[in-house]
Design a protein around this motif. Structure first.
Motif, PDB file in Angstrom:
ATOM      1  N   UNK A   1       2.711 -12.137  16.039  1.00 38.32           N
ATOM      2  CA  UNK A   1       3.897 -11.837  15.295  1.00 38.32           C
ATOM      3  C   UNK A   1       3.512 -11.394  13.946  1.00 38.32           C
ATOM      4  N   UNK A   2       3.796  -9.788  13.695  1.00 40.99           N
ATOM      5  CA  UNK A   2       3.122  -9.148  12.501  1.00 40.99           C
ATOM      6  C   UNK A   2       3.882  -8.078  12.019  1.00 40.99           C
ATOM      7  N   UNK A   3       4.055  -7.980  10.736  1.00 43.92           N
ATOM      8  CA  UNK A   3       4.720  -6.852  10.315  1.00 43.92           C
ATOM      9  C   UNK A   3       3.576  -5.838   9.517  1.00 43.92           C
ATOM     10  N   UNK A   4       4.214  -4.824   9.309  1.00 47.86           N
ATOM     11  CA  UNK A   4       3.414  -3.635   8.799  1.00 47.86           C
ATOM     12  C   UNK A   4       3.964  -3.147   7.550  1.00 47.86           C
ATOM     13  N   UNK A   5       3.090  -2.801   6.433  1.00 48.79           N
ATOM     14  CA  UNK A   5       3.719  -2.349   5.365  1.00 48.79           C
ATOM     15  C   UNK A   5       2.971  -0.932   4.972  1.00 48.79           C
ATOM     16  N   UNK A   6       3.684   0.119   4.524  1.00 48.74           N
ATOM     17  CA  UNK A   6       3.192   1.334   4.308  1.00 48.74           C
ATOM     18  C   UNK A   6       3.578   1.701   2.824  1.00 48.74           C
ATOM     19  N   UNK A   7       3.122   2.081   1.762  1.00 50.12           N
ATOM     20  CA  UNK A   7       3.236   2.513   0.682  1.00 50.12           C
ATOM     21  C   UNK A   7       3.175   3.947   0.645  1.00 50.12           C
ATOM     22  N   UNK A   8       4.230   4.597   0.568  1.00 50.90           N
ATOM     23  CA  UNK A   8       4.349   6.023   0.625  1.00 50.90           C
ATOM     24  C   UNK A   8       3.802   6.782  -0.511  1.00 50.90           C
ATOM     25  N   UNK A   9       3.606   6.211  -1.632  1.00 47.11           N
ATOM     26  CA  UNK A   9       2.922   6.903  -2.781  1.00 47.11           C
ATOM     27  C   UNK A   9       1.613   6.852  -2.412  1.00 47.11           C
ATOM     28  N   UNK A  10       0.864   5.694  -2.511  1.00 47.35           N
ATOM     29  CA  UNK A  10      -0.537   5.754  -2.233  1.00 47.35           C
ATOM     30  C   UNK A  10      -1.085   5.908  -0.743  1.00 47.35           C
ATOM     31  N   UNK A  11      -0.288   5.874   0.247  1.00 43.84           N
ATOM     32  CA  UNK A  11      -0.740   5.796   1.555  1.00 43.84           C
ATOM     33  C   UNK A  11      -1.361   4.439   2.173  1.00 43.84           C
ATOM     34  N   UNK A  12      -1.346   3.530   1.040  1.00 45.45           N
ATOM     35  CA  UNK A  12      -1.842   2.245   1.532  1.00 45.45           C
ATOM     36  C   UNK A  12      -1.058   1.545   2.586  1.00 45.45           C
ATOM     37  N   UNK A  13      -1.738   0.956   3.672  1.00 46.98           N
ATOM     38  CA  UNK A  13      -1.269   0.224   4.734  1.00 46.98           C
ATOM     39  C   UNK A  13      -1.635  -1.296   4.752  1.00 46.98           C
ATOM     40  N   UNK A  14      -0.933  -2.186   5.308  1.00 45.99           N
ATOM     41  CA  UNK A  14      -1.118  -3.512   5.301  1.00 45.99           C
ATOM     42  C   UNK A  14      -0.329  -3.908   6.445  1.00 45.99           C
ATOM     43  N   UNK A  15      -1.306  -4.966   7.126  1.00 47.80           N
ATOM     44  CA  UNK A  15      -0.476  -5.983   8.402  1.00 47.80           C
ATOM     45  C   UNK A  15      -0.783  -7.204   7.881  1.00 47.80           C
ATOM     46  N   UNK A  16       0.269  -7.770   8.113  1.00 48.66           N
ATOM     47  CA  UNK A  16       0.518  -9.084   7.712  1.00 48.66           C
ATOM     48  C   UNK A  16       0.836 -10.018   9.111  1.00 48.66           C
ATOM     49  N   UNK A  17       0.304 -11.151   9.374  1.00 44.75           N
ATOM     50  CA  UNK A  17       0.944 -12.207  10.421  1.00 44.75           C
ATOM     51  C   UNK A  17       1.874 -13.047   9.783  1.00 44.75           C
ATOM     52  N   UNK A  18       3.135 -13.150  10.367  1.00 40.07           N
ATOM     53  CA  UNK A  18       3.910 -14.069   9.934  1.00 40.07           C
ATOM     54  C   UNK A  18       3.992 -15.319  10.831  1.00 40.07           C
ATOM     55  N   UNK A  19       3.950 -16.512  10.109  1.00 32.77           N
ATOM     56  CA  UNK A  19       3.584 -17.722  10.935  1.00 32.77           C
ATOM     57  C   UNK A  19       4.926 -18.068  11.703  1.00 32.77           C
ATOM     58  N   UNK A  20       4.647 -18.501  13.036  1.00 33.58           N
ATOM     59  CA  UNK A  20       5.755 -18.595  13.700  1.00 33.58           C
ATOM     60  C   UNK A  20       6.910 -19.494  13.259  1.00 33.58           C
ATOM     61  N   UNK A  21       6.695 -20.530  12.622  1.00 28.14           N
ATOM     62  CA  UNK A  21       7.438 -21.138  11.907  1.00 28.14           C
ATOM     63  C   UNK A  21       8.895 -20.602  11.063  1.00 28.14           C
ATOM     64  N   UNK A  98      10.137  -1.985  19.174  1.00 30.58           N
ATOM     65  CA  UNK A  98       9.411  -3.338  19.475  1.00 30.58           C
ATOM     66  C   UNK A  98       8.235  -3.220  20.093  1.00 30.58           C
ATOM     67  N   UNK A  99       7.779  -1.929  20.979  1.00 32.96           N
ATOM     68  CA  UNK A  99       6.418  -2.038  21.622  1.00 32.96           C
ATOM     69  C   UNK A  99       5.542  -1.401  20.681  1.00 32.96           C
ATOM     70  N   UNK A 100       5.671  -1.072  19.587  1.00 37.37           N
ATOM     71  CA  UNK A 100       4.722  -0.593  18.396  1.00 37.37           C
ATOM     72  C   UNK A 100       3.923  -1.667  18.091  1.00 37.37           C
ATOM     73  N   UNK A 101       3.962  -2.796  18.474  1.00 40.30           N
ATOM     74  CA  UNK A 101       3.000  -3.777  18.056  1.00 40.30           C
ATOM     75  C   UNK A 101       3.829  -4.782  16.621  1.00 40.30           C
ATOM     76  N   UNK A 102       4.523  -4.055  16.155  1.00 41.13           N
ATOM     77  CA  UNK A 102       5.194  -4.769  15.066  1.00 41.13           C
ATOM     78  C   UNK A 102       6.327  -5.388  15.164  1.00 41.13           C
ATOM     79  N   UNK A 103       6.662  -6.455  14.369  1.00 40.29           N
ATOM     80  CA  UNK A 103       8.131  -6.991  14.330  1.00 40.29           C
ATOM     81  C   UNK A 103       8.979  -6.349  13.411  1.00 40.29           C
ATOM     82  N   UNK A 104       8.153  -5.924  12.311  1.00 40.42           N
ATOM     83  CA  UNK A 104       8.731  -5.414  10.990  1.00 40.42           C
ATOM     84  C   UNK A 104       7.917  -4.579  10.334  1.00 40.42           C
ATOM     85  N   UNK A 105       8.755  -3.662   9.561  1.00 44.94           N
ATOM     86  CA  UNK A 105       7.951  -2.601   8.965  1.00 44.94           C
ATOM     87  C   UNK A 105       8.555  -2.512   7.271  1.00 44.94           C
ATOM     88  N   UNK A 106       7.737  -2.689   6.398  1.00 40.91           N
ATOM     89  CA  UNK A 106       8.335  -2.585   5.086  1.00 40.91           C
ATOM     90  C   UNK A 106       7.754  -1.246   4.490  1.00 40.91           C
TER      91      UNK A 106
END
Lengths: 608, 608
Positions: A1-21, A98-106
Motif C-alpha cells: 500500500x503506497x502513495x506516489x508524490x510528484x513535484x511538478x516544479x522540479x519533476x521530483x518523484x517519491x514513493x512512500x509506503x503507508x503502514x497498514x495501521x 487503482x490498477x496503477x499500483x498506487x493508492x494515492x497521488x500527491x
C-alpha cells in the motif's frame, strides 16, 4: 500500500509506503488524505501556491467487485473556501487508477508548461499538454483516448480550471461526465498547469483477502439495492424533482420561493426522459446506474449527446433560476461539464446574479447585452461561458457567491446563500431541519452529502437502520443533533472507502460494509470499529479546519435560511432553530460549546 | 425653536430656525437629530474626521416640571460601530442647556487647541481648555464651577475621550455621574479637541402653553410613579441584581455562566447600601431619585464619595468578571466615570480579556504584570486605566470587543459578545427572548434601552398598558415580535422627548405623555399621533443605517447568545429562536424580508 508524490516544479518523484495501521484507522480516500494533510501541516499553504498539494486517493474498496466501489477523492485546501476541501467522484477513472499500483497521488509544484500525467502498466510519465490546454473536458478525453487507446480513463480540467475559476471542477469520463465538483478543485489542478491525469487500466488490481466471502456478501445486498433504488435506476436523481418540490425541499428563486409545482413537473427527470433520453449509464461496479445520456436540444452543442442533468443541476438551473425549460437545463449542464464548472455552485452564482439584476445592483458596463432576468435560459448559457473565461460579469461570479457579493454593495450579501464560503446544496434546511446542522457543520462547507439526513427524515433511509428512531418532526428540533452526528460519521466513511452514498437508498447498512472491508483486507473489521473510524475521520477534518480558524462562529447558515420563511408549500412556517440543535450537537460530539473538539474526545479517537 | 451650529475649525457659527412641523414629526432630542443627520447625509463622513458632526439635542419636554424631563441626546455616527449613534443622558446639564436659547447644538470641525464651549445668559463663547486637557471628569467640573459658579453644569470628556477610546463616554455632573455612555461619543467629542460644554443655568426656559394643565397631568401620575418605582428609589437599579440573577437574566462570566446566587447577593444594591451608602441623588425633575452616592472603599480614590454603581455596572464588573467584591465594583465605576469610559462596554471588554487570558491568547509582552484572572479586582482597575490611556493591553481593549477580537486569533471572536459592534447590554436574551429582537434590531446596536421588553416579560411594566396581552412565555417565541416592535416605537419617544425610560416602572403610559406634550406645545397631540411619531423616528434611524449598509445580515446576535445554553439557573434550556421572531418582526414593521423598510412603509410614515 503506497502513495506516489510528484513535484511538478522540479519533476521530483517519491514513493512512500503507508503502514497498514494507517489504513485501518483512516481507511483510504479522503480519510487517509486528511490524515496526511494534517500530519504535514498542509493547512498553512496558500491554496493556489506552488507548495499547495492536490491529494488524489482512491477508496479502500475502490476497484473491487463491490456495489458502487468506484470512487476517488480529490483533496487539499480549497481555493474557494480556504478550509479543508474534498471532492469525491465516481465513473471509471478511479477504478482504473487503482490498477496503477498506487493508492494515492500527491501533486505539488507547478509545471512550466501544461502537462498531463499518464499511468499505464505500473509506470507513469509526465507528458506535454500544450496541445490540450484550452480544450474542453470532452475533447480532452477524446484526444487522450486517441493517443493511448479506448481503455484510457481521464480526469481533466476544462477551461474553467485552467483559468483558476474558484467554482471549477475536475471532470471524469468525458461526456459521461462525473465531476469532482465542489470546493474549486479544478482551480487547484489548473494552478499547477496540470491538464489531466490519464490512466490506461491494467489487470493490476491489488489482490483481495477473501474473494468468495466478498461475493457472498455482495449477493446478500444486491436484490434490496435493486428494489429500493429502482427510482434512481429509472430516472436518475432527476426523478426526485417533483417529490422534493412537494416536500418544500426544493430551493426556488435563489431560496426565496415557496412552491413551484408546474415548473417542477416540466423539468423533472421523467419529463426530460420522455423527450431527450438516449441511454442509461452506470459508474464502475454500480448496480443502480443512475446516469442518463441525453440529447442536447439547444445551444451551440445542440444535437450532441451528453450526460443528463442530475437533481442538483435541475434544482440549480431550473428552480433556483425560475427556468421552466428543460432544454436550457440540459444545455447548461452540458456546458458546465465541458467547461469544468461545478453545476451546483455555478447555478447558485447565476441565481445570485439574477437577484442582483432584479435589484438593479449590477453596473451597466458589466452587463453588456446580458439580461439575467429570472428564467432567462440564454443568459444562463452566456454567464456559464463568461464564468469559465472570467469575462465580463463572469470575472466576479467565478469567485463564488461569498466573494462575489463583496463587489456589489452590502445588500448583495443578503443574496449570497453559502456557509463557510461554499454555496449551499439544494436540499432546504427549512424542510428538514436536521440539514441545518449538516450544512452548518459540514467540513467542506454547506454540503448535503456530509449527512444526507433528509433521506432519514423522509424515510428513504429509515434511521432505524443505523440504530436510531425512525420518526422525526421535519420542522422540529428534537433528536436532530443525534441524527446529524450519526449520519455524518456514517457518510464520511463512503469517501474513505470509495463507495457511493446512494447505497443508503438501497438500504445498505454499516454491517454490510464492514463485511466488505473484512473480505478485502482480511481484518476482523466490525460495524463498531468502522463507525468509530468514521467519527475519527470526521473529527480529524474538524481539527484541520480548527487549525484554519474555524469554530462555532462559522457553523452557521445565511440569514435567508434562518430568517426567511418560505411562506408557501410544505415548508411554510418552518425555520430551523439552529442554535438549539447545535448546542446539543456539540455536546454529543464531545466538542466545547465553541465547537472545538475537547482533548478527551481527540484522545478517545486516537487523534492528537 | 432654533439650533446652533459651530464649526470648531473655522470658528464659524450659525443659527437655524426649525419649523414647528419638524418638531411635531420628530419631537426633538435624538428624533430631531436623526432627521437632520439624514437630511444632511452625514452618514457619509468618517466618524472621527473634522467633517463629522456631534449633534446635541435636548428633548421636547426637557427642563419643564414634568417627571424625569431631564434628558439630552448626543448623536452622530459612531466611531465604535460606524452606524447611527445616540447616547441620551440625564442629570442637570440638559435642563440647564435648555435655558441657553437653543434646542440643539451641532458641532463640526476640530479646534486647534483644546477648547470648551460656555453658555450663559443667552450668549456663548468658545474658550481655551488647555488647562483642562488631561483632567478627569470630576475635576473638570470642579474647575469650571470655580470659574463660572456653582450653577454651572458641565458635559465633559475624561482622558478616555481625549485619547479617542472607542468605548468612551461623555460625562455629566461630575461625581454625581450620569453618562452619555454608549457608541463612543467621548471619542467623537475628543476628536474635535472639545473638552467640555458648560452651561450656567438661566431662567430663560421657553414658555409653555398650558401650565395648569401640565400641573394637573403631573399630579395624576406622581403617586403611582412613587409607589411602583419604590424599589428604584430605595436602592437604585442596583437593587435588582438578586432578582435578575434568579430569573436567569444576569450575564455571568462573559455570558457563559448559568447561576451566581451568592455573588449576586454579595454585590447587590442592598448589600452595597448597607456598607457604603452616603445619600440619594435625583436627576432634574425626577420623583424616583434612583441615584446613590457611595463612599469609594478601595483604590487610589479610596475615601472619596462618588456616584454608586448601577445595575449594568454591577452586572459588568461583578457577574461578568466573576468578581464578588463590591468594593472593586464601586472603585471600577468611579474610575470609569472619572476617565469617561462606558461602564457597560468597559466591563464587557475586560470580561472578554479575562476569557482570552483563560485561553492563553494574550501574548506575554502585552500582559506585563497583569493577571486578568476571573474575579481579579486589581486587574480590573489596572485595565480601566490602560484603556483610558491606550497603554499595553488597553490599546486593543479600547477598541471594543469586536475590533479587539481581530487581534487575538479567530477563537477570540467567540468571546466577543456584541451586535453591530456594540457590546450587548446586560439583560440576557436567553432569559427573555423578546430581548433577542431588541438587541438584533437596535438602531445603535445591542442596546437594552431600545425596547426594555424584559420589563414586560417580567411584568414590571405589564404590556396591557400599551394595548398588548400581558402573558408571555419567557423562553418562547410567540407574540414577541409584536411586543418588541410596540415597545421600540414607545421607547424611542423618550429620547426624543427628554424623558427617562424608568417612567414605565412607574406605569406611565403613552396617553399620559401625550397630555404632557399637548400642555407644553399647545398641539392637540394624542396617543396615536405620538406612537406614530415613535414608529417614524425608529424607521428614520433604520433608513440611516440601511444607507450605511445595514440589513438583515446585521440583525443578529453573537453565537454565544444563540447557541450557548446557560445550562443552570432559570434560563437553562432556553435559546432564542431569533430567525422565527425576526421574520415576523419584519412583517409587522413593513420591511422586506431582508430588513429594508418598504417604500409603502416609508410613505405611510412620511419618510422619503
Amino acid at each position: 500500500m503506497k502513495i506516489l508524490e510528484i513535484d511538478l516544479t522540479t519533476g521530483k518523484q517519491k514513493e512512500t509506503t503507508i503502514p497498514e495501521e494507517e489504513f485501518r484507522n483512516y481507511l483510504g480516500g479522503s480519510g487517509l488524505a486528511a490524515r496526511i494533510f494534517k500530519q504535514r501541516d498542509y493547512g498553512k499553504v496558500s491554496p493556489l501556491s506552488e507548495e499547495a498539494p492536490l491529494l488524489i486517493f482512491t477508496g479502500l474498496l475502490t476497484g473491487y467487485n463491490i456495489p458502487t466501489a468506484c470512487k476517488a477523492s480529490f483533496c487539499g485546501k480549497s481555493p474557494a473556501t480556504g478550509i479543508w476541501a474534498e471532492a469525491t467522484v465516481g465513473g471509471y477513472w478511479p477504478a482504473a487508477f487503482k490498477t496503477s499500483g498506487y493508492d494515492g497521488l500527491i501533486i505539488t509544484g507547478k509545471a512550466e508548461q501544461p502537462v498531463y500525467i499518464y499511468f499505464s502498466n505500473g509506470k507513469f510519465a509526465i507528458k506535454d499538454a500544450t496541445g490540450l490546454w484550452g480544450e474542453d473536458s470532452y475533447s480532452t478525453l477524446e484526444k487522450l483516448q486517441s493517443e493511448h487507446g479506448e481503455k484510457t480513463k481521464v480526469a481533466a480540467i476544462g477551461p474553467a480550471g485552467e483559468n483558476e475559476v474558484l467554482i471549477s471542477a475536475i471532470m471524469i469520463d468525458g461526456l459521461d461526465a462525473r465531476a469532482a465538483g465542489r470546493c474549486g478543485m479544478g482551480a487547484l489542478m489548473g494552478s499547477k498547469n496540470l491538464k489531466a491525469i490519464a490512466v490506461t487500466k491494467s489487470d493490476n488490481l491489488p489482490p483481495l483477502y477473501d474473494k468468495e466471502g466478498l461475493a457472498e456478501a455482495r449477493k446478500k445486498v444486491l436484490p434490496t439495492i435493486r428494489e429500493k433504488a429502482k427510482g434512481l435506476s429509472d430516472f436518475g436523481t432527476a426523478g426526485g424533482v417533483p417529490v422534493v418540490e412537494k416536500l418544500g425541499d426544493l430551493p426556488i428563486r435563489n431560496w426565496t420561493g415557496g412552491s413551484w409545482p408546474e415548473g417542477a413537473s416540466l423539468v423533472s427527470g421523467q419529463a426530460m426522459a420522455e423527450k431527450f433520453f438516449e441511454k442509461h449509464y452506470a459508474c464502475y461496479a454500480c448496480p443502480i446506474r443512475c446516469g442518463k445520456e441525453m440529447k442536447v436540444p439547444i445551444g451551440p452543442y445542440s444535437g450532441t449527446v451528453s450526460h443528463g442533468p442530475e437533481y442538483e443541476t435541475i434544482a440549480g438551473f431550473g428552480a433556483m433560476c425560475l427556468n421552466e425549460d428543460p432544454a436550457y437545463i440540459i444545455a447548461a449542464n452540458d456546458l458546465c461539464n465541458r467547461m469544468g464548472i461545478d453545476t451546483m455552485s455555478g447555478s447558485s452564482v447565476i441565481a445570485f446574479a439574477m437577484e442582483l439584476y432584479e435589484h438593479d445592483l449590477i453596473p451597466e458596463g458589466l452587463l453588456g447585452d446580458i439580461k439575467p432576468e429570472w428564467g432567462n435560459g440564454e443568459a444562463i448559457l452566456t454567464l456559464i461561458r463568461q464564468i469559465a473565461y472570467r469575462g465580463g460579469l463572469g470575472e466576479y461570479l467565478a469567485r463564488g457567491v461569498k466573494r462575489a457579493a463583496k463587489e456589489f454593495g452590502p445588500l448583495a450579501e443578503e443574496f449570497a446563500v453559502e456557509s463557510k464560503g461554499l454555496e449551499v446544496a439544494y436540499h432546504d434546511p427549512r424542510a428538514f431541519t436536521s440539514m441545518a446542522i449538516i450544512y452548518a457543520t459540514g467540513n467542506r462547507g454547506a454540503c448535503h452529502l456530509e449527512g444526507l439526513t433528509y433521506f432519514n427524515e423522509n424515510r428513504a433511509f429509515p434511521a432505524s437502520l443505523v440504530g436510531l428512531k425512525d420518526d422525526y418532526e421535519p420542522h422540529g428540533t428534537d433528536d436532530k443533533a443525534l441524527l446529524a452526528k450519526t449520519m455524518q460519521d456514517f457518510m464520511v466513511l463512503f469517501n474513505a472507502l470509495g463507495l457511493c452514498k446512494f447505497l443508503i437508498r438501497g438500504h445498505v447498512v454499516p454491517a454490510n460494509i464492514a463485511e466488505w472491508v473484512s473480505a478485502v483486507t482480511g481484518w476482523d473489521f466490525n460495524e463498531k470499529e468502522m463507525l468509530t473510524a468514521g467519527e475519527r475521520i470526521f473529527n480529524l477534518k474538524r481539527t484541520i479546519n480548527v487549525g484554519l480558524g474555524v469554530s462555532r462562529k462559522d457553523d452557521t447558515l445565511p440569514p435567508r435560511l434562518l430568517v426567511h420563511d418560505r411562506q408557501e408549500g410544505a415548508a411554510a412556517g418552518s425555520l430551523p432553530h439552529l442554535g438549539k440543535m447545535l448546542f446539543e450537537y456539540y455536546k454529543l460530539r464531545g466538542w466545547s460549546t465553541e465547537g472545538i473538539p475537547l482533548p478527551e474526545t481527540l484522545e478517545r479517537l486516537g487523534l492528537d
